[in-house]
Design a protein around this motif. Sequence first.
Motif, PDB file in Angstrom:
ATOM      1  N   ALA A  46      24.242  69.753   9.688  1.00  0.00           N
ATOM      2  CA  ALA A  46      25.206  70.298  10.638  1.00  0.00           C
ATOM      3  C   ALA A  46      26.454  70.785   9.915  1.00  0.00           C
ATOM      4  CB  ALA A  46      25.579  69.239  11.674  1.00  0.00           C
ATOM      5  N   SER A  47      27.158  71.684  10.575  1.00  0.00           N
ATOM      6  CA  SER A  47      28.418  72.208  10.064  1.00  0.00           C
ATOM      7  C   SER A  47      29.379  72.366  11.223  1.00  0.00           C
ATOM      8  CB  SER A  47      28.196  73.549   9.364  1.00  0.00           C
ATOM      9  OG  SER A  47      29.429  74.116   8.959  1.00  0.00           O
ATOM     10  N   LEU A  48      30.611  71.885  11.057  1.00  0.00           N
ATOM     11  CA  LEU A  48      31.629  71.995  12.096  1.00  0.00           C
ATOM     12  C   LEU A  48      32.864  72.671  11.524  1.00  0.00           C
ATOM     13  CD1 LEU A  48      31.392  68.401  13.629  1.00  0.00           C
ATOM     14  CD2 LEU A  48      30.523  70.509  14.655  1.00  0.00           C
ATOM     15  N   LYS A  49      33.550  73.452  12.376  1.00  0.00           N
ATOM     16  CA  LYS A  49      34.764  74.141  11.953  1.00  0.00           C
ATOM     17  C   LYS A  49      35.929  73.710  12.840  1.00  0.00           C
ATOM     18  CE  LYS A  49      32.435  78.173   9.997  1.00  0.00           C
ATOM     19  NZ  LYS A  49      32.304  79.660   9.988  1.00  0.00           N
ATOM     20  N   SER A  50      37.115  73.736  12.249  1.00  0.00           N
ATOM     21  CA  SER A  50      38.293  73.299  12.994  1.00  0.00           C
ATOM     22  C   SER A  50      39.552  73.935  12.416  1.00  0.00           C
ATOM     23  CB  SER A  50      38.414  71.773  12.937  1.00  0.00           C
ATOM     24  OG  SER A  50      39.509  71.327  13.712  1.00  0.00           O
ATOM     25  N   LYS A  51      40.543  74.100  13.294  1.00  0.00           N
ATOM     26  CA  LYS A  51      41.829  74.638  12.851  1.00  0.00           C
ATOM     27  C   LYS A  51      42.572  73.641  11.966  1.00  0.00           C
ATOM     28  CE  LYS A  51      42.197  77.143  17.244  1.00  0.00           C
ATOM     29  NZ  LYS A  51      42.951  77.267  18.509  1.00  0.00           N
ATOM     30  N   THR A  52      42.465  72.362  12.299  1.00  0.00           N
ATOM     31  CA  THR A  52      43.053  71.304  11.460  1.00  0.00           C
ATOM     32  C   THR A  52      42.052  70.170  11.335  1.00  0.00           C
ATOM     33  OG1 THR A  52      44.079  70.178  13.352  1.00  0.00           O
ATOM     34  CG2 THR A  52      45.416  71.828  12.198  1.00  0.00           C
ATOM     35  N   LEU A  53      42.232  69.367  10.304  1.00  0.00           N
ATOM     36  CA  LEU A  53      41.356  68.225  10.057  1.00  0.00           C
ATOM     37  C   LEU A  53      42.185  66.969   9.857  1.00  0.00           C
ATOM     38  CD1 LEU A  53      38.902  69.685   7.361  1.00  0.00           C
ATOM     39  CD2 LEU A  53      38.421  69.404   9.797  1.00  0.00           C
ATOM     40  N   VAL A  54      41.621  65.828  10.270  1.00  0.00           N
ATOM     41  CA  VAL A  54      42.144  64.518   9.888  1.00  0.00           C
ATOM     42  C   VAL A  54      41.014  63.781   9.186  1.00  0.00           C
ATOM     43  CG1 VAL A  54      43.064  62.306  10.643  1.00  0.00           C
ATOM     44  CG2 VAL A  54      43.811  64.410  11.780  1.00  0.00           C
ATOM     45  N   LEU A  55      41.186  63.490   7.917  1.00  0.00           N
ATOM     46  CA  LEU A  55      40.174  62.793   7.128  1.00  0.00           C
ATOM     47  C   LEU A  55      40.449  61.297   7.198  1.00  0.00           C
ATOM     48  CD1 LEU A  55      40.262  65.147   3.997  1.00  0.00           C
ATOM     49  CD2 LEU A  55      38.914  65.388   6.104  1.00  0.00           C
ATOM     50  N   ALA A  56      39.510  60.543   7.775  1.00  0.00           N
ATOM     51  CA  ALA A  56      39.699  59.102   7.967  1.00  0.00           C
ATOM     52  C   ALA A  56      38.389  58.377   7.688  1.00  0.00           C
ATOM     53  CB  ALA A  56      40.193  58.821   9.386  1.00  0.00           C
ATOM     54  N   THR A  57      37.811  58.657   6.518  1.00  0.00           N
ATOM     55  CA  THR A  57      36.480  58.131   6.190  1.00  0.00           C
ATOM     56  C   THR A  57      36.499  56.721   5.619  1.00  0.00           C
ATOM     57  OG1 THR A  57      36.671  59.467   4.175  1.00  0.00           O
ATOM     58  CG2 THR A  57      35.287  60.322   5.918  1.00  0.00           C
ATOM     59  N   GLY A  58      37.671  56.098   5.499  1.00  0.00           N
ATOM     60  CA  GLY A  58      37.750  54.689   5.173  1.00  0.00           C
ATOM     61  C   GLY A  58      37.262  54.325   3.781  1.00  0.00           C
ATOM     62  N   ALA A  59      36.756  53.113   3.675  1.00  0.00           N
ATOM     63  CA  ALA A  59      36.347  52.574   2.375  1.00  0.00           C
ATOM     64  C   ALA A  59      35.091  51.744   2.528  1.00  0.00           C
ATOM     65  CB  ALA A  59      37.474  51.732   1.779  1.00  0.00           C
ATOM     66  N   ARG A  60      34.508  51.371   1.402  1.00  0.00           N
ATOM     67  CA  ARG A  60      33.287  50.562   1.386  1.00  0.00           C
ATOM     68  C   ARG A  60      33.461  49.437   0.376  1.00  0.00           C
ATOM     69  NH1 ARG A  60      32.704  55.157  -1.544  1.00  0.00           N
ATOM     70  NH2 ARG A  60      31.795  55.029  -3.636  1.00  0.00           N
ATOM     71  N   TRP A  61      32.553  48.459   0.422  1.00  0.00           N
ATOM     72  CA  TRP A  61      32.628  47.343  -0.514  1.00  0.00           C
ATOM     73  C   TRP A  61      32.526  47.844  -1.949  1.00  0.00           C
ATOM     74  CZ3 TRP A  61      34.514  43.216   1.447  1.00  0.00           C
ATOM     75  CH2 TRP A  61      34.188  42.797   2.747  1.00  0.00           C
ATOM     76  N   ARG A  62      33.401  47.351  -2.803  1.00  0.00           N
ATOM     77  CA  ARG A  62      33.358  47.676  -4.227  1.00  0.00           C
ATOM     78  C   ARG A  62      32.258  46.840  -4.892  1.00  0.00           C
ATOM     79  NH1 ARG A  62      37.216  49.728  -7.748  1.00  0.00           N
ATOM     80  NH2 ARG A  62      38.782  49.584  -6.083  1.00  0.00           N
ATOM     81  N   LYS A  63      31.499  47.454  -5.742  1.00  0.00           N
ATOM     82  CA  LYS A  63      30.435  46.752  -6.453  1.00  0.00           C
ATOM     83  C   LYS A  63      30.887  46.396  -7.870  1.00  0.00           C
ATOM     84  CE  LYS A  63      26.596  48.705  -3.825  1.00  0.00           C
ATOM     85  NZ  LYS A  63      25.249  49.310  -3.878  1.00  0.00           N
TER      86      LYS A  63
END
Length: 524
Positions: free
Chosen positions: A310-327
């Motif tokens: 999929a592909s989405l387009k937007s006038k503005t973005l908020v990136l909030a992809t967080g974090a994961r456990w460190r190995k």
Amino acid sequence: MLDANLKTQLQSYMERITQPFEMVASLDDGDKSRELSELLHEIEGMSDKISLREDGDDDRKPSFSLNRIDGDISLRFAGIPMGHEFTSLVLALLQVGGHPPKASDEVIDQVKALDGDFRFETYFSLSCQNCPDVVQALNLMAVLNPNIQHVAIDGALFQDEVEAREVMAVPSVFLNGEPFGQGRMDLEEIIAKLDTGAAERDAEKLNAKDPFDVLVVGGGPAGAASAIYAARKGIRTGVAAERFGGQVLDTNAIENFISVTETDGPKLASALEEHVRSYEVDIMNLQRAEKLIPASQEGGLHEVRFASGASLKSKTLVLATGARWRKINVPGESEYQGKGVAYCPHCDGPLFKGKDVAVIGGGNSGVEAAIDLAGVVKHVTLLEFDDKLRADAVLQKKLHSLPNVTVLVSAQTTEITGENGRVNGLVYKDRKTGEEHTVALAGVFVQIGLLPNTDWLKGSVELTAHGEIIVDARGETSVPGVFAAGDVTTVPYKQIVIAVGEGAKAALSAFDHLIRHSVSTDAA
């Protein structure tokens, strides 16, 4: 069996049952069977539409099935579903009793359309906050589709099965006797694994969507707050998330979210999603971002591409992809993940009852994990790379008071060893002497912090050497019109309450950007 408060709650739920059904218990002479019998008798007395039989002949004892009188349902609990699974029990009683599920009509139709024979078995632990989502999803599927069977099994109660099937992490799901999945999964994720054409159909739907005013990538606390604040401005808002709730879903007790004295991760995540859905927000789940293509010109559209195609387009973005456990990235960690290497002591700790385990990490998370595990396992060895523990003093005091905990500082884990497909120990180096030592273990719990989920952003926005998105005081990144919030950014102190505030700020900044810049929806 049930205290007065639980009885009152359950009684009110049982009034919603509209179709008669029976509970069929398979019992033996053990204490757990007597406890289960007591629980089922209490439930039977709460509704004239529920009957109980105790002549079941299932091999797993204690267990019980829920059978609709005029239907074909195969749903069973092996064990006593209390603790985190009490909600699973309540929902199963309601759904078998005819109460409509909260799932969308589209998802319900997908489940009903699944063709084939699906025999699911889920191993859970009563202290696992991730297990109920899996148990509840599969129970609902068994209610909706007669071709689907589900047994939810308390791994701590059926240790022989756990050992025989080498289950070392929960939830662990088997389909028709073969491993199907491990870890948290929601209803949509399970369906996507069974309905192989679902991802392609979803991608087509997303590709056809009009551009958003604000597209939030990520569904944790920061993403949820961004979506709410953007939607309240009356602008077209979307949320694309790999799993709504994010890292919060893996959090057990939460006692520092202001105004909420105590809750847990799944409850908070559910409340966040419910709040977002109360606005006109387009929520798109199971979407893992793979590439950001910034607008090529002022007033253009930003594009986000996803693993689904999929592909989405937007006038503005908020990136909030967080974090994961460190190995720790040592030999054996990846090979034995789920086979003795674990990252959630609350979830998987009960599977190591009476065994020796290690915790790697001497911060608050590591010390809290060691304290919790000490009440379940035979012995805990805590290893810290530094020459001293970094946890709060009150936690260290509690840790050192426990007789079955050994603390090793200046200890560098160099390898996790195994035999016959499961962990049997680890090797560490004494950083003061240089000597190597081996510790015999059944499990290793890694608790050394988090890594930001920004691999997909390399080359598109400016990142620190640690992979965090660099943001200014307004949450804006190095790309105009692209904002970021939460644990994925350089904002210090990775806390839920801070992520929520930063998410709100990023959305307000995005709105401010929109009203100050003319953006053409025709720009590509």
